[in-house]
Scaffold this active site. Sequence first.
Site, short mmCIF file in Angstrom:
data_model
loop_
_atom_site.label_atom_id
_atom_site.label_comp_id
_atom_site.label_asym_id
_atom_site.label_seq_id
_atom_site.Cartn_x
_atom_site.Cartn_y
_atom_site.Cartn_z
N ASN A 26 -39.55 7.83 24.81
CA ASN A 26 -40.73 7.17 25.94
C ASN A 26 -40.75 8.05 27.34
OD1 ASN A 26 -38.62 5.69 26.86
ND2 ASN A 26 -39.92 3.68 26.28
N LYS A 78 -36.79 10.74 30.91
CA LYS A 78 -35.40 10.49 30.24
C LYS A 78 -35.82 12.15 29.28
CE LYS A 78 -35.92 5.73 28.78
NZ LYS A 78 -36.82 5.16 27.00
N TYR A 117 -27.23 0.74 29.24
CA TYR A 117 -27.66 -0.16 28.54
C TYR A 117 -26.49 -1.19 27.85
CZ TYR A 117 -31.93 2.81 28.43
OH TYR A 117 -32.89 3.78 28.78
N HIS A 159 -37.43 5.47 31.65
CA HIS A 159 -37.00 4.01 32.66
C HIS A 159 -37.68 3.79 33.80
CE1 HIS A 159 -34.40 0.77 32.39
NE2 HIS A 159 -33.79 1.37 33.88
N GLU A 181 -28.89 -1.15 38.55
CA GLU A 181 -29.47 -0.05 38.14
C GLU A 181 -28.85 1.09 39.34
OE1 GLU A 181 -31.77 -1.51 34.80
OE2 GLU A 181 -32.60 -0.27 35.73
#
Length: 140
Positions: free
Chosen positions: A114, A11, A51, A117, A128
């Site tokens: 964070n 990320k 998302y 993913h 995905e």
Amino acid sequence: MATERTFSIIKPDATRRNLTGAVTKMLEDAGLRVVASRRIHMTREQAEGFYAVHKERPFFNDLVSFMISGPVVVQVLEGENAVAKNREVMGATNPANAEEGTIRKTHAESIEANSVHGSDSAENAAIEIAYFFKPEEIVG
Ligand code: CMP
């Protein structure tokens, strides 16, 4: 357990801190093999689509804004039990709850920033992976 594939995103908080290699090393050390990798800057539409399952959540707009705040590295990881193995090495979504030695405990800044993913099931992994990669871009 047969070889399995999962989908990973490094990320913007991690790419911003130049942690692409450090995170990838933790994935590789856990026994996962990077069989596809691309650094991209997602469009808002791409992030919203990725998302979409979270679109009713209160954090959706902030999540999308964060995910387009800088480049990300999208990856396909391969290995035995890859979905579960990746989730184990990532650690809990909230770094405050993550185990020592996990990517999020080591590197994440917050529940939003964070660092990584990872797909939550083999079924979602397939969806995905197909969202970002053509079959011929995955070289196992
Ligand atoms: P990820 O695995 O990318 O999937 C959805 C993301 O939403 C999750 O990681 C978190 O980074 C982010 N997020 C932001 N706020 C929250 C929250 N309050 N609860 C769960 N996930 C959150």
